[in-house]
Design a protein around this motif. Structure first.
Motif, short mmCIF file in Angstrom:
data_model
loop_
_atom_site.label_atom_id
_atom_site.label_comp_id
_atom_site.label_asym_id
_atom_site.label_seq_id
_atom_site.Cartn_x
_atom_site.Cartn_y
_atom_site.Cartn_z
N PHE A 22 49.06 -63.96 -48.75
CA PHE A 22 47.91 -63.06 -48.60
C PHE A 22 47.72 -62.65 -47.14
CE2 PHE A 22 43.09 -62.56 -48.57
CZ PHE A 22 43.09 -61.34 -49.21
N PHE A 23 48.17 -63.48 -46.21
CA PHE A 23 47.98 -63.23 -44.78
C PHE A 23 49.15 -62.48 -44.15
CE2 PHE A 23 45.01 -66.48 -45.84
CZ PHE A 23 43.91 -66.21 -45.05
N THR A 24 50.13 -62.08 -44.96
CA THR A 24 51.28 -61.32 -44.49
C THR A 24 51.32 -59.99 -45.21
OG1 THR A 24 52.51 -63.39 -44.18
CG2 THR A 24 53.80 -61.34 -44.26
N ARG A 25 51.44 -58.89 -44.46
CA ARG A 25 51.49 -57.57 -45.08
C ARG A 25 52.72 -57.50 -45.99
NH1 ARG A 25 53.26 -52.62 -45.66
NH2 ARG A 25 51.93 -50.79 -45.37
N ASP A 30 53.23 -50.80 -53.62
CA ASP A 30 52.26 -51.07 -54.69
C ASP A 30 51.57 -52.41 -54.48
OD1 ASP A 30 52.82 -48.65 -55.95
OD2 ASP A 30 54.35 -49.53 -57.27
N THR A 31 52.34 -53.40 -54.08
CA THR A 31 51.77 -54.72 -53.80
C THR A 31 50.83 -54.64 -52.61
OG1 THR A 31 53.78 -55.75 -54.65
CG2 THR A 31 52.33 -57.14 -53.33
N TRP A 32 51.23 -53.89 -51.59
CA TRP A 32 50.38 -53.72 -50.41
C TRP A 32 49.05 -53.07 -50.75
CZ3 TRP A 32 48.24 -55.03 -46.29
CH2 TRP A 32 47.61 -54.14 -45.42
N LYS A 33 49.05 -52.07 -51.63
CA LYS A 33 47.80 -51.40 -52.02
C LYS A 33 46.84 -52.40 -52.66
CE LYS A 33 49.57 -46.73 -52.63
NZ LYS A 33 49.90 -45.67 -53.60
N VAL A 34 47.36 -53.26 -53.51
CA VAL A 34 46.52 -54.28 -54.16
C VAL A 34 46.03 -55.28 -53.11
CG1 VAL A 34 46.50 -56.16 -55.83
CG2 VAL A 34 47.61 -54.00 -56.41
N GLN A 35 46.95 -55.74 -52.28
CA GLN A 35 46.59 -56.70 -51.23
C GLN A 35 45.54 -56.11 -50.29
OE1 GLN A 35 49.67 -57.41 -48.35
NE2 GLN A 35 48.78 -59.37 -47.67
N ARG A 36 45.73 -54.88 -49.87
CA ARG A 36 44.80 -54.22 -48.96
C ARG A 36 43.41 -54.12 -49.59
NH1 ARG A 36 46.88 -48.59 -47.59
NH2 ARG A 36 46.12 -48.25 -49.70
N GLN A 37 43.35 -53.78 -50.87
CA GLN A 37 42.05 -53.68 -51.53
C GLN A 37 41.39 -55.05 -51.67
OE1 GLN A 37 40.35 -50.77 -52.09
NE2 GLN A 37 38.70 -52.26 -52.33
N TRP A 39 41.70 -57.43 -49.53
CA TRP A 39 41.15 -57.68 -48.19
C TRP A 39 39.87 -56.88 -47.97
CZ3 TRP A 39 41.35 -61.42 -44.97
CH2 TRP A 39 42.49 -62.23 -44.89
N CYS A 40 39.87 -55.63 -48.38
CA CYS A 40 38.67 -54.79 -48.22
C CYS A 40 37.48 -55.44 -48.94
CB CYS A 40 38.92 -53.39 -48.77
SG CYS A 40 40.02 -52.37 -47.77
N ASP A 41 37.71 -55.87 -50.17
CA ASP A 41 36.63 -56.51 -50.93
C ASP A 41 36.15 -57.79 -50.26
OD1 ASP A 41 36.99 -54.45 -52.77
OD2 ASP A 41 38.09 -55.71 -54.21
N LEU A 42 37.09 -58.58 -49.74
CA LEU A 42 36.73 -59.82 -49.07
C LEU A 42 35.93 -59.54 -47.79
CD1 LEU A 42 36.78 -62.85 -48.61
CD2 LEU A 42 39.10 -62.61 -47.68
N ILE A 43 36.37 -58.57 -47.01
CA ILE A 43 35.65 -58.22 -45.77
C ILE A 43 34.22 -57.80 -46.08
CG2 ILE A 43 35.54 -56.56 -43.86
CD1 ILE A 43 38.69 -56.57 -43.99
N ILE A 83 44.03 -52.34 -42.70
CA ILE A 83 42.98 -52.62 -43.69
C ILE A 83 41.69 -51.92 -43.29
CG2 ILE A 83 41.53 -54.45 -44.67
CD1 ILE A 83 44.11 -56.28 -44.29
N MET A 84 41.37 -51.97 -42.00
CA MET A 84 40.15 -51.31 -41.55
C MET A 84 40.25 -49.79 -41.68
SD MET A 84 38.29 -53.83 -41.20
CE MET A 84 36.88 -52.80 -40.87
N GLU A 85 41.45 -49.25 -41.52
CA GLU A 85 41.66 -47.81 -41.75
C GLU A 85 41.28 -47.45 -43.18
OE1 GLU A 85 42.26 -45.13 -40.13
OE2 GLU A 85 43.08 -45.79 -38.22
N GLU A 86 41.62 -48.33 -44.12
CA GLU A 86 41.27 -48.10 -45.51
C GLU A 86 39.75 -48.15 -45.70
OE1 GLU A 86 41.49 -47.33 -49.61
OE2 GLU A 86 42.87 -46.92 -47.96
N LEU A 87 39.09 -49.11 -45.05
CA LEU A 87 37.63 -49.18 -45.15
C LEU A 87 36.98 -47.95 -44.53
CD1 LEU A 87 36.81 -52.96 -44.55
CD2 LEU A 87 36.43 -51.62 -46.64
N VAL A 88 37.56 -47.43 -43.45
CA VAL A 88 37.07 -46.18 -42.85
C VAL A 88 37.24 -45.05 -43.86
CG1 VAL A 88 37.51 -44.44 -41.04
CG2 VAL A 88 37.40 -46.89 -40.45
#
Length: 187
Positions: A22-25, A30-37, A39-43, A83-88
């Motif tokens: 989880f701590f490695t991109r 497709d896996t990255w999109k799920v992982q990124r989301q 992280w967004c939810d956790l943040i 990840i923060m780019e996605e939250l932006v």
């Protein structure tokens, strides 16, 4: 402000927070999109729980939730920036670094538009239209103690009131300091 040790004792991290990958991109898109989301939810959950808003990426990367000392893992700053780019993009953060540097940001665990609606409804319920309130009264006054926006940080409060102002539902007034700024709500 809540200390990291207090947070670790009370914030309930999701199970994936103990999963080293989880701590490695992840390289698969497709896996990255799920992982990124995830992280967004956790943040958003972590920042909401602790009522945090400002993030310095370099500092945050070595603290929870971006670091898990139990499994000796930390998120890389470049990955955190993505990840923060996605939250932006989602409207849950804005970059605040100097000269468009993407090193600090405001995290909106609740979007300014939502805060704006809550404040406008509160003013309506109390018949406070056309009454000037200071931002300090709005965020820290006795009348707002039971409101979710009580204790809201000043930059988020101002941004939320700017939303109302752009809708014609409020007017901001300059004061001698940020706390002395005023707001008048309209129908």
């Amino acid at each position: 402000m809540t200390s990291v040790s207090d947070t670790l004792a009370t914030f309930e991290f999701p199970e994936i927070h103990n999963f080293p990958p989880f701590f490695t991109r992840q390289p698969n898109e497709d896996t990255w999109k799920v992982q990124r989301q995830l992280w967004c939810d956790l943040i958003l959950a972590f920042y909401r729980y602790n009522r945090l808003s400002l993030m310095s990426l370099a500092e945050a990367a070595s603290e929870p939730p971006f670091s898990n000392r139990q499994i000796h893992r930390s998120l890389q700053v470049d990955t955190l920036r993505e990840i923060m780019e996605e939250l932006v993009r989602q409207g849950h953060a804005i970059w605040t670094g100097l000269k468009n540097a993407k090193d600090t940001c405001m995290v909106y665990w609740r979007k300014p538009e939502v805060w704006a609606n809550m404040m406008h409804m509160w003013a309506s319920e109390r018949s406070l239209f056309n009454t000037v309130l200071t931002l300090y009264e709005l965020a820290n006054g006795d009348d707002t103690v039971r409101q979710e926006f009580h204790g809201l940080d000043l930059p988020t409060l101002r941004r939320s009131l700017e939303v109302l102002q752009s809708q014609g539902k409020a007017q901001l007034f300059a004061g001698s300091s940020d706390d002395d700024m005023g707001v008048k709500f309209f129908v």
